[in-house]
Design an enzyme around this catalytic site. Sequence first.
Site, PDB file in Angstrom:
ATOM      1  CB  SER A   7     -15.140 -28.686 -26.833  1.00 47.49           C
ATOM      2  OG  SER A   7     -14.913 -29.368 -25.614  1.00 47.49           O
ATOM      3  CG  HIS A  32     -11.499 -26.239 -26.628  1.00 48.57           C
ATOM      4  ND1 HIS A  32     -10.880 -25.024 -26.421  1.00 48.57           N
ATOM      5  CD2 HIS A  32     -12.147 -26.527 -25.479  1.00 48.57           C
ATOM      6  CE1 HIS A  32     -11.156 -24.598 -25.192  1.00 48.57           C
ATOM      7  NE2 HIS A  32     -11.922 -25.501 -24.594  1.00 48.57           N
ATOM      8  CG  ASP A  34     -12.782 -28.360 -22.508  1.00 46.06           C
ATOM      9  OD1 ASP A  34     -12.408 -27.190 -22.300  1.00 46.06           O
ATOM     10  OD2 ASP A  34     -13.647 -28.663 -23.363  1.00 46.06           O
ATOM     11  CG  MET A  36     -12.406 -30.196 -16.737  1.00 44.99           C
ATOM     12  SD  MET A  36     -14.165 -30.547 -16.742  1.00 44.99           S
ATOM     13  CE  MET A  36     -14.652 -29.702 -18.249  1.00 44.99           C
ATOM     14  CG  HIS A  65     -10.161 -24.441 -21.441  1.00 41.80           C
ATOM     15  ND1 HIS A  65     -11.538 -24.381 -21.530  1.00 41.80           N
ATOM     16  CD2 HIS A  65      -9.814 -23.630 -20.405  1.00 41.80           C
ATOM     17  CE1 HIS A  65     -11.994 -23.575 -20.580  1.00 41.80           C
ATOM     18  NE2 HIS A  65     -10.969 -23.113 -19.878  1.00 41.80           N
ATOM     19  CG  MET A  67     -11.323 -25.394 -17.099  1.00 42.52           C
ATOM     20  SD  MET A  67     -12.803 -26.057 -17.865  1.00 42.52           S
ATOM     21  CE  MET A  67     -12.045 -27.003 -19.175  1.00 42.52           C
ATOM     22  CG  MET A 136     -14.608 -19.743 -19.267  1.00 41.38           C
ATOM     23  SD  MET A 136     -14.364 -21.091 -20.442  1.00 41.38           S
ATOM     24  CE  MET A 136     -15.813 -22.088 -20.126  1.00 41.38           C
ATOM     25  N   GLY A 141     -16.563 -26.364 -16.416  1.00 38.24           N
ATOM     26  CA  GLY A 141     -16.701 -27.637 -15.705  1.00 38.24           C
ATOM     27  C   GLY A 141     -17.513 -28.675 -16.458  1.00 38.24           C
ATOM     28  CG  PHE A 142     -20.390 -29.895 -15.776  1.00 36.87           C
ATOM     29  CD1 PHE A 142     -20.328 -31.265 -15.552  1.00 36.87           C
ATOM     30  CD2 PHE A 142     -20.165 -29.031 -14.717  1.00 36.87           C
ATOM     31  CE1 PHE A 142     -20.061 -31.763 -14.277  1.00 36.87           C
ATOM     32  CE2 PHE A 142     -19.896 -29.505 -13.443  1.00 36.87           C
ATOM     33  CZ  PHE A 142     -19.841 -30.879 -13.220  1.00 36.87           C
ATOM     34  N   GLY A 143     -19.829 -29.655 -20.274  1.00 41.88           N
ATOM     35  CA  GLY A 143     -20.329 -29.330 -21.611  1.00 41.88           C
ATOM     36  C   GLY A 143     -21.847 -29.266 -21.585  1.00 41.88           C
ATOM     37  N   GLY A 144     -22.423 -28.780 -22.670  1.00 36.80           N
ATOM     38  CA  GLY A 144     -23.873 -28.815 -22.829  1.00 36.80           C
ATOM     39  C   GLY A 144     -24.662 -27.819 -22.006  1.00 36.80           C
ATOM     40  CG  ASP A 170     -15.006 -23.128 -23.952  1.00 36.61           C
ATOM     41  OD1 ASP A 170     -15.907 -23.873 -24.372  1.00 36.61           O
ATOM     42  OD2 ASP A 170     -14.043 -23.539 -23.259  1.00 36.61           O
ATOM     43  N   GLY A 171     -18.528 -22.224 -24.571  1.00 37.90           N
ATOM     44  CA  GLY A 171     -19.667 -22.629 -23.758  1.00 37.90           C
ATOM     45  C   GLY A 171     -21.001 -22.259 -24.391  1.00 37.90           C
ATOM     46  N   GLY A 172     -21.783 -23.272 -24.745  1.00 42.02           N
ATOM     47  CA  GLY A 172     -23.122 -23.029 -25.285  1.00 42.02           C
ATOM     48  C   GLY A 172     -23.128 -22.427 -26.680  1.00 42.02           C
ATOM     49  N   GLY A 192     -18.649 -27.719 -28.416  1.00 42.80           N
ATOM     50  CA  GLY A 192     -18.592 -29.136 -28.091  1.00 42.80           C
ATOM     51  C   GLY A 192     -19.803 -29.870 -28.599  1.00 42.80           C
ATOM     52  CB  SER A 193     -23.141 -30.466 -27.084  1.00 46.22           C
ATOM     53  OG  SER A 193     -23.171 -29.176 -26.546  1.00 46.22           O
TER      54      SER A 193
HETATM   55  C1  DX5 Z   1     -16.686 -26.211 -20.341  1.00 45.70           C
HETATM   56  C2  DX5 Z   1     -15.649 -26.435 -21.384  1.00 45.70           C
HETATM   57  C3  DX5 Z   1     -16.159 -26.301 -22.766  1.00 45.70           C
HETATM   58  C4  DX5 Z   1     -17.221 -27.288 -23.141  1.00 45.70           C
HETATM   59  C5  DX5 Z   1     -18.110 -26.653 -24.171  1.00 45.70           C
HETATM   60  O1  DX5 Z   1     -16.077 -26.159 -19.098  1.00 45.70           O
HETATM   61  O2  DX5 Z   1     -14.590 -25.498 -21.243  1.00 45.70           O
HETATM   62  O3  DX5 Z   1     -15.098 -26.312 -23.718  1.00 45.70           O
HETATM   63  O4  DX5 Z   1     -16.726 -28.485 -23.641  1.00 45.70           O
HETATM   64  O5  DX5 Z   1     -19.167 -27.506 -24.438  1.00 45.70           O
HETATM   65  P1  DX5 Z   1     -20.506 -27.020 -25.147  1.00 45.70           P
HETATM   66  O6  DX5 Z   1     -20.117 -26.442 -26.484  1.00 45.70           O
HETATM   67  O7  DX5 Z   1     -21.303 -28.247 -25.252  1.00 45.70           O
HETATM   68  O8  DX5 Z   1     -21.117 -25.969 -24.262  1.00 45.70           O
HETATM   69 ZN    ZN Z   2     -13.074 -25.348 -22.870  1.00 48.63          ZN
END
Ligand code: DX5
Ligand code: ZN
Length: 209
Positions: A7, A32, A34, A36, A65, A67, A136, A141-144, A170-172, A192-193
């Site tokens: 991501s 990926h 994102d 928003m 993706h 959002m 999800m 809304g946020f990474g990490g 997707d996420g964590g 992502g992270s």
């Molecule tokens: C969150 C995004 C994700 C995000 C994942 O709303 O859809 O794609 O970037 O980030 P990590 O892998 O850091 O949770």
């Molecule tokens: Zn995403």
Amino acid sequence: MTIISPSLLAANFACLDRELERITQGGAQWLHLDVMDGIFVPNISFGIPVIQSLRKVSALTFDVHLMIQQPLCYVQAFADAGADILTFHLESSSDPSVTIEEIHRCGMKAGISIKPGTPVEAVYPYLDRIELLLVMSVEPGFGGQKFMPECLDRIRALRGKAPALDISVDGGINAQTGAACREAGANILVAGSYVFGAQDAAAAIASLQ
Ligand code: DX5
Ligand code: ZN
């Protein structure tokens, strides 16, 4: 084979071309992206011009993706910008059937994403018309953020319903949560992270596969 879709949200935005180079060399097949709008989710990321610019320097599969509240209004614009797969949220205000048709008409693969609180049954009517289901494992809304283990039973149920569908999570996602998702039936991992935050992106990608 598990597909890894790093991501971009976790990349260094001051040097996106080098960041793409790093994950491409590292073995990623997808990217990926994102998007928003500050309405569907309480955050704003990047949009069409960024995707258009990256398309010129990358051959990765662009896994976009959305959002955003009104995805149907922007389908053609994302196709023109170079998206390969366009995923919208079932909870957005566009009609899902019409949006799927429009994505296909524009020559892209169609994906639907569901938030952690949406019953999986809500997506059942669309499973035979989409190419990707994005589950999800955090609130979008946020990474990490921290992985929500409740998504594992959801992935299992969806895999039971759609044995051949591409199911992404997707996420964590990291090596541990990614392995649990694969075991539950996901065949695409968005990270992502974990990938962009690693010194060695190739090692991070390999650990997810
Ligand atoms: C969150 C995004 C994700 C995000 C994942 O709303 O859809 O794609 O970037 O980030 P990590 O892998 O850091 O949770
Ligand atoms: Zn995403």
